[in-house]
Design an enzyme around this catalytic site. Structure first.
Site, short mmCIF file in Angstrom:
data_model
loop_
_atom_site.label_atom_id
_atom_site.label_comp_id
_atom_site.label_asym_id
_atom_site.label_seq_id
_atom_site.Cartn_x
_atom_site.Cartn_y
_atom_site.Cartn_z
N CYS A 2 7.60 -64.53 -10.14
CA CYS A 2 8.28 -63.40 -10.91
C CYS A 2 8.28 -63.64 -12.52
CB CYS A 2 9.58 -62.90 -10.74
SG CYS A 2 10.13 -62.64 -8.95
N ARG A 28 2.54 -62.40 -13.44
CA ARG A 28 3.20 -63.12 -12.32
C ARG A 28 3.70 -62.31 -11.20
NH1 ARG A 28 4.94 -67.98 -14.94
NH2 ARG A 28 6.74 -68.20 -13.36
N TRP A 76 7.61 -60.15 -8.00
CA TRP A 76 6.73 -60.17 -6.73
C TRP A 76 7.40 -60.23 -5.41
CZ3 TRP A 76 4.79 -64.25 -3.85
CH2 TRP A 76 3.86 -64.33 -3.04
N ASN A 102 13.75 -65.85 -9.95
CA ASN A 102 12.32 -66.28 -9.32
C ASN A 102 12.39 -67.40 -8.32
OD1 ASN A 102 9.70 -66.75 -9.21
ND2 ASN A 102 9.36 -67.72 -11.04
N GLY A 103 11.87 -67.10 -7.21
CA GLY A 103 12.05 -68.21 -6.13
C GLY A 103 12.59 -67.61 -4.96
N GLU A 489 -16.38 -70.57 -5.21
CA GLU A 489 -15.67 -69.90 -6.04
C GLU A 489 -16.16 -68.50 -6.48
OE1 GLU A 489 -12.93 -70.30 -7.68
OE2 GLU A 489 -13.16 -69.15 -9.41
N LYS A 493 -13.56 -65.06 -6.33
CA LYS A 493 -13.66 -64.10 -7.31
C LYS A 493 -13.88 -62.73 -7.03
CE LYS A 493 -11.92 -65.99 -10.20
NZ LYS A 493 -11.45 -67.07 -9.40
N GLU A 496 -10.89 -61.48 -4.32
CA GLU A 496 -9.79 -61.39 -4.89
C GLU A 496 -9.68 -60.16 -5.88
OE1 GLU A 496 -7.82 -64.48 -6.95
OE2 GLU A 496 -9.68 -65.20 -7.76
N HIS A 512 -26.86 -71.85 11.60
CA HIS A 512 -25.71 -72.00 12.74
C HIS A 512 -24.85 -71.01 12.88
CE1 HIS A 512 -27.70 -76.11 12.64
NE2 HIS A 512 -27.59 -75.77 11.37
N LYS A 611 -0.26 -64.91 -10.47
CA LYS A 611 -0.83 -65.68 -10.99
C LYS A 611 -0.54 -67.14 -10.53
CE LYS A 611 -3.72 -67.55 -13.95
NZ LYS A 611 -5.16 -67.53 -13.67
#
Ligand code: AGP
Length: 616
Positions: A2, A28, A76, A102-103, A489, A493, A496, A512, A611
């Site tokens: 958060c 965040r 969040w 936050n946590g 990567e 990108k 997400e 395979h 983030k």
């Protein structure tokens, strides 16, 4: 994860600055937001589910009193759905103590039961509200706000950054930290607190960071820091050179686009003042702390990271093997905890993290250190937990990265790892001075070679490639050798920010299994740039085309062979093979951005993401 912003000043209305600061932290976590304002009649709390803009609209519609003390939060969700009543700030049942957090409080159910038994009435499903009641319990029984907060947090287990204000102590703001970051801003007429430095850059440039277990009592003209044992500590603030503009979008539609286009500059910021061209070597700052003898002493290198940083770490392993002849392994930091406990004496563990707050990576770092191993942090945020706890450190100096999808930080990490490989190669004698000079020249030549990637014809190529991805639900990214981490990567990108499933895969593995998926609705992005893997990548592209698959190829500008085979080409400059990942990743970042834009996605704040993941 958060966002928290708080301010207490001798005078003036801090509410606009607190809300503006919260905006810079919205990446965040953004499923609800709230504001608490100290008034002569007590603390006024306003909360709203949805993005910060929903709270701002409510405040504009109903008004908000000016105040020299305010506290705000963007959430969040961990415990409790993102609703108005679960939004922070949370209060005790008298509305006297107000908390943002936050946590995660892991024993909140036990604390909730204990407080309910004492008659506390709860109004939310969050773990944070328990803290408000617990602090109020001590505060009502004679403890001042700081002491009450410390007593309460001593009973809480988990991770937290908490900031507390009380109607019984106007002008005081208390902060406490365990794992989740807390920065204190020191101003001429006030003190400030936030989850991250960008939130306070409009208020001050002088900061100090709370360490784990520490608390702070803030007043408009002073700050007191107390360690885990409750002893007062003196700590000088450090000056942050970031400008507010660096934390703003600068005219771009999205932070992510700004940060993609900053990458050539990042090369200069991360690398150029560290290059010692005449010696063919690299000089990191004192915080690196590893001399030639130490660098010769390691028998094994381990890299650990999560997400995009994991992909950079994979490249780091390959670059150290190439330039320093040092074998290594790369682990998802979260997996390290389940690995066999082996001796760590002759190993160096490199922890790569943009934020320096990723819980998985921090836990792994502490585990390595507990086993007697040495750790080197590659990090973008000075004052972050990784930057302070890793034994050795290289900062990437990319400037604040705000877009949730990491771009320039990856670029800075790979540049830093390339320089680390040169440094270690020179220290171990696997790179002569001349060879080192050649590698540094490659790096210097790279920057101007990137410019065509941002010109109109390159952007048109990205638009054409996006036509192939926008309609599909799934696709495959293929690469070999140094280009495999780039494929991974590129796939991350895309998934997400566009929410299209994308899987990065070693191209050699296609036959395979994944080849069974190939058809016109399942396109393949193939990285076929000059180097050791080129011929085999051409074969992979032919195998896909033979099965009516469609191919987007990353290829050297003017490569007619690939152009004849692929359905779309993303042209890149032909650079030194060891640096090709830095050029090849850019069109893949642009491709993901363009597809997500076409699909109307929330590019800077993709759903369900944050983030920095400060919980395991
Ligand atoms: C990258 O685009 C993602 N947002 C995510 O995977 C990120 O790289 C990961 O969470 C690690 O973060 P860090 O670099 O701050 O440790």
């Amino acid at each position: 994860m958060c966002g928290i912003v708080g301010a207490v000043q001798t005078h003036g209305n801090v509410v606009p600055a607190v809300l503006a600061g919260l905006k810079t932290l919205e990446y965040r976590g953004y499923d609800s937001a709230g504001l608490a304002v100290m008034t002569p009649h007590g603390i006024q709390v306003r909360r709203k589910s949805g993005k910060l803009s929903a709270l701002e609209a409510e405040l504009a519609q109903n008004g908000v009193p000016p105040s020299s003390q305010a506290l705000a939060h963007t959430r969040w969700a961990t415990h409790g759905a993102p609703t108005d009543r679960n939004a922070h700030p949370h209060c005790d049942d008298r509305g006297e103590v107000v908390v943002v957090h936050n946590g995660i409080i892991e024993n909140y159910a036990e604390l909730h039961g204990m407080l309910a038994a004492q008659g506390h009435a709860f109004s939310s499903e969050t773990d944070t509200e328990v803290l408000a009641h617990l602090i109020a319990h001590f505060h009502r029984n004679g403890d001042d706000l700081h002491s009450a907060t410390r007593k309460a947090m001593a009973l809480a287990h988990g991770a937290y950054a908490v900031v507390v204000i009380s109607a019984r102590e106007p002008g005081t703001m208390v902060a406490a930290r365990l794992e989740s970051p807390v920065v204190i801003g020191v101003g001429e007429h006030g003190r400030y607190v936030a989850s991250g430095i960008p939130a306070l850059l409009n208020l001050t440039r002088d900061f100090l960071v709370l360490e784990n277990g520490e608390s702070a009592r803030l007043t408009p003209t002073g700050h007191e820091i107390y360690d885990a044992r409750g002893q007062r500590v003196e700590r000088a603030p450090f000056r942050c050179e970031w400008t507010p503009e660096q934390a703003e979008k600068g005219g771009y539609a999205h932070f992510m686009l700004k940060e993609i286009e900053e990458q050539p500059d990042v090369l200069a910021r991360t690398a150029f003042d560290r290059l010692r061209d005449p010696e063919g070597d690299v000089a990191f700052e004192d915080e690196f702390g590893l001399d030639d003898a130490a660098l010769r002493g390691f028998r094994r290198l381990r890299f650990m990271a999560m997400g995009t940083s994991f992909h950079a770490a994979l490249l780091g392993q390959m670059l150290l093997a190439e330039l320093a002849r040092l074998p290594g392994e790369t682990l998802n930091a979260s997996e390290f905890l389940y690995s066999a406990r082996l001796p760590e004496e002759d190993s160096l563990t490199v922890i790569v993290s943009q934020s320096g707050e990723t819980a998985d990576s921090l836990r792994a770092m502490r585990e390595v250190q507990a086993r007697g191993g040495r750790t080197l942090g590659i990090c973008n945020v000075r004052g972050s937990t990784l930057a302070r706890e890793a034994r050795h450190l290289v900062l990437t100096h990319c400037g604040p990265e705000v877009g949730v999808a990491s771009t320039k930080a990856f670029f800075g990490q790979v540049a830093a790892l390339y320089m680390l490989a040169v440094r270690v190669g020179r220290a171990r004698g696997t790179l002569s001075r001349e060879q080192g000079q050649a590698r540094l020249l490659d790096l210097r030549k790279l920057r101007p070679m990137l410019d065509p990637l941002f010109e109109s014809d390159a952007k048109q190529a990205v638009e054409a490639a996006a036509d192939l991805l926008v309609p599909v639900r799934s696709c495959l990214y293929l690469g070999r050798g140094l280009q495999l981490p780039v494929a991974l990567e590129g796939a991350l990108k895309l998934k997400e920010i566009s929410y299209i499933h994308a899987e990065g895969y070693p191209a050699g593995e296609m036959k395979h299994g994944p080849i069974a998926l190939i058809d016109p609705s399942f396109p393949v992005v193939a990285i076929a740039t000059p180097g050791r893997s080129y011929d085999k990548m051409i074969s992979n592209i032919q195998e896909v085309k033979a099965r009516q698959g469609r191919v987007i190829a990353v290829a050297a500008r003017g490569d007619r062979k690939v152009a004849a085979l692929a359905d779309a080409v993303l042209p890149v400059p032909e650079v030194a093979e060891l640096l090709a990942p830095l050029a090849n990743v850019i069109p893949l970042q642009q491709l993901a951005y363009t597809v997500a834009l076409r699909l109307g996605r929330d590019i800077d704040q993709p759903r369900n993401l944050a983030k920095s993941v400060t919980v395991e």
